[in-house]
Scaffold this active site. Structure first.
Site, PDB file in Angstrom:
ATOM      1  N   ASN A  96      60.174 -14.174  81.429  1.00 15.68           N
ATOM      2  CA  ASN A  96      60.819 -12.918  81.782  1.00 15.68           C
ATOM      3  C   ASN A  96      60.341 -12.405  83.111  1.00 15.68           C
ATOM      4  O   ASN A  96      59.253 -12.800  83.419  1.00 15.68           O
ATOM      5  CB  ASN A  96      60.570 -11.752  80.832  1.00 15.68           C
ATOM      6  CG  ASN A  96      61.087 -12.213  79.480  1.00 15.68           C
ATOM      7  OD1 ASN A  96      62.174 -12.858  79.385  1.00 15.68           O
ATOM      8  ND2 ASN A  96      60.244 -12.099  78.469  1.00 15.68           N
ATOM      9  N   GLN A 103      60.211  -7.816  82.084  1.00 16.76           N
ATOM     10  CA  GLN A 103      58.794  -8.576  82.107  1.00 16.76           C
ATOM     11  C   GLN A 103      57.885  -7.381  81.802  1.00 16.76           C
ATOM     12  O   GLN A 103      57.884  -6.162  82.591  1.00 16.76           O
ATOM     13  CB  GLN A 103      58.820  -9.107  83.197  1.00 16.76           C
ATOM     14  CG  GLN A 103      57.495  -9.642  83.467  1.00 16.76           C
ATOM     15  CD  GLN A 103      57.155 -10.146  84.975  1.00 16.76           C
ATOM     16  OE1 GLN A 103      58.026 -10.041  85.679  1.00 16.76           O
ATOM     17  NE2 GLN A 103      56.250 -10.984  85.167  1.00 16.76           N
ATOM     18  N   HIS A 109      54.120 -15.852  83.346  1.00 19.94           N
ATOM     19  CA  HIS A 109      53.652 -16.359  82.147  1.00 19.94           C
ATOM     20  C   HIS A 109      55.068 -17.186  81.603  1.00 19.94           C
ATOM     21  O   HIS A 109      56.030 -16.569  81.599  1.00 19.94           O
ATOM     22  CB  HIS A 109      53.076 -15.388  81.222  1.00 19.94           C
ATOM     23  CG  HIS A 109      53.984 -14.360  80.946  1.00 19.94           C
ATOM     24  ND1 HIS A 109      53.799 -13.204  81.826  1.00 19.94           N
ATOM     25  CD2 HIS A 109      54.554 -13.737  79.850  1.00 19.94           C
ATOM     26  CE1 HIS A 109      54.752 -12.113  81.560  1.00 19.94           C
ATOM     27  NE2 HIS A 109      55.064 -12.477  80.091  1.00 19.94           N
ATOM     28  N   HIS A 111      56.277 -18.229  77.783  1.00 18.88           N
ATOM     29  CA  HIS A 111      56.088 -17.982  76.385  1.00 18.88           C
ATOM     30  C   HIS A 111      56.602 -19.381  75.882  1.00 18.88           C
ATOM     31  O   HIS A 111      57.722 -19.930  76.227  1.00 18.88           O
ATOM     32  CB  HIS A 111      57.213 -17.210  75.649  1.00 18.88           C
ATOM     33  CG  HIS A 111      56.966 -15.468  76.361  1.00 18.88           C
ATOM     34  ND1 HIS A 111      56.296 -14.728  75.557  1.00 18.88           N
ATOM     35  CD2 HIS A 111      57.336 -15.156  77.448  1.00 18.88           C
ATOM     36  CE1 HIS A 111      56.429 -13.573  76.104  1.00 18.88           C
ATOM     37  NE2 HIS A 111      56.805 -13.914  77.488  1.00 18.88           N
TER      38      HIS A 111
HETATM   39  P1  5GP Z   1      56.712 -10.229  78.906  1.00 17.03           P
HETATM   40  O1  5GP Z   1      57.605  -9.301  78.260  1.00 17.03           O
HETATM   41  O2  5GP Z   1      55.922  -9.974  79.928  1.00 17.03           O
HETATM   42  O3  5GP Z   1      57.257 -11.624  78.961  1.00 17.03           O
HETATM   43  O4  5GP Z   1      55.552 -10.685  77.719  1.00 17.03           O
HETATM   44  C1  5GP Z   1      54.372 -10.312  77.594  1.00 17.03           C
HETATM   45  C2  5GP Z   1      53.658 -10.823  76.657  1.00 17.03           C
HETATM   46  O5  5GP Z   1      52.205 -10.338  76.566  1.00 17.03           O
HETATM   47  C3  5GP Z   1      54.112  -9.894  75.087  1.00 17.03           C
HETATM   48  O6  5GP Z   1      54.714 -11.145  74.348  1.00 17.03           O
HETATM   49  C4  5GP Z   1      52.816  -9.430  74.645  1.00 17.03           C
HETATM   50  O7  5GP Z   1      52.480  -9.455  73.367  1.00 17.03           O
HETATM   51  C5  5GP Z   1      51.747 -10.298  75.321  1.00 17.03           C
HETATM   52  N1  5GP Z   1      50.357  -9.660  75.604  1.00 17.03           N
HETATM   53  C6  5GP Z   1      50.374  -8.328  75.959  1.00 17.03           C
HETATM   54  N2  5GP Z   1      49.055  -7.778  76.138  1.00 17.03           N
HETATM   55  C7  5GP Z   1      48.358  -9.070  75.684  1.00 17.03           C
HETATM   56  C8  5GP Z   1      46.862  -9.186  75.652  1.00 17.03           C
HETATM   57  O8  5GP Z   1      46.122  -8.297  75.918  1.00 17.03           O
HETATM   58  N3  5GP Z   1      46.572 -10.445  74.893  1.00 17.03           N
HETATM   59  C9  5GP Z   1      47.536 -11.289  74.875  1.00 17.03           C
HETATM   60  N4  5GP Z   1      47.028 -12.539  74.199  1.00 17.03           N
HETATM   61  N5  5GP Z   1      48.682 -11.150  75.012  1.00 17.03           N
HETATM   62  C10 5GP Z   1      49.379 -10.001  75.343  1.00 17.03           C
END
Ligand code: 5GP
Length: 127
Positions: A96, A103, A109, A111
């Site tokens: 994202n 995001q 990152h 997934h």
């Molecule tokens: P995004 O929405 O930015 O693509 O995804 C961020 C991801 O980071 C989410 O799936 C969320 O669960 C994960 N996440 C957020 N904070 C932490 C953390 O402190 N540790 C880990 N392992 N994952 C995290």
């Protein structure tokens, strides 16, 4: 305009060792760890160690060594978690970016999700 990187984002803090993580694999340029709120039986985040905000930032400015290392790590994570097509049932890789991409963490990152059928990528009505 240059990409603005927030050095206080949660993944930067994980990389600095300020916050713990459940590491799957660490290499010279890349870290892979379990998502804290998994949305599938396999939900691993793969991040570069460098300060990149998004996929396009990484793809345009990372070194060849970082890009190769990142992609080889993705492949190894897929193998280690059993989702790769060599013996598993497949996976989805999602990244994202920004507001429209929804995001949450502004450090690039990827997934890696798998371990169950994941359904369609987007609802048909969201075009
Ligand atoms: P995004 O929405 O930015 O693509 O995804 C961020 C991801 O980071 C989410 O799936 C969320 O669960 C994960 N996440 C957020 N904070 C932490 C953390 O402190 N540790 C880990 N392992 N994952 C995290």
């Amino acid at each position: 305009m240059p990409y603005a990187y927030d050095a206080q984002n949660i993944f930067a803090r994980i990389l600095r060792g300020e916050i713990p993580n459940k590491t799957v694999l660490e290499t010279a340029h890349t870290l892979a760890f379990h998502d804290i709120q998994p949305q599938a039986p396999v939900h691993v985040l793969v991040i570069p160690k460098g300060a990149y905000v998004s996929y396009d930032h990484f793809a345009s400015e990372a070194t060849d060594a970082e890009i190769v290392d990142f992609n080889r790590t993705v492949a190894e994570v897929c193998r280690m978690t059993g989702v790769h097509l060599g013996s598993g049932e497949g996976f989805r890789a999602i990244t994202n970016a920004g507001a429209h991409g929804v995001q949450e963490v502004p450090h690039y990152h990827l997934h890696i999700l798998g371990g169950r059928p994941l359904g369609r990528m987007l609802a048909r009505s969201e075009s």
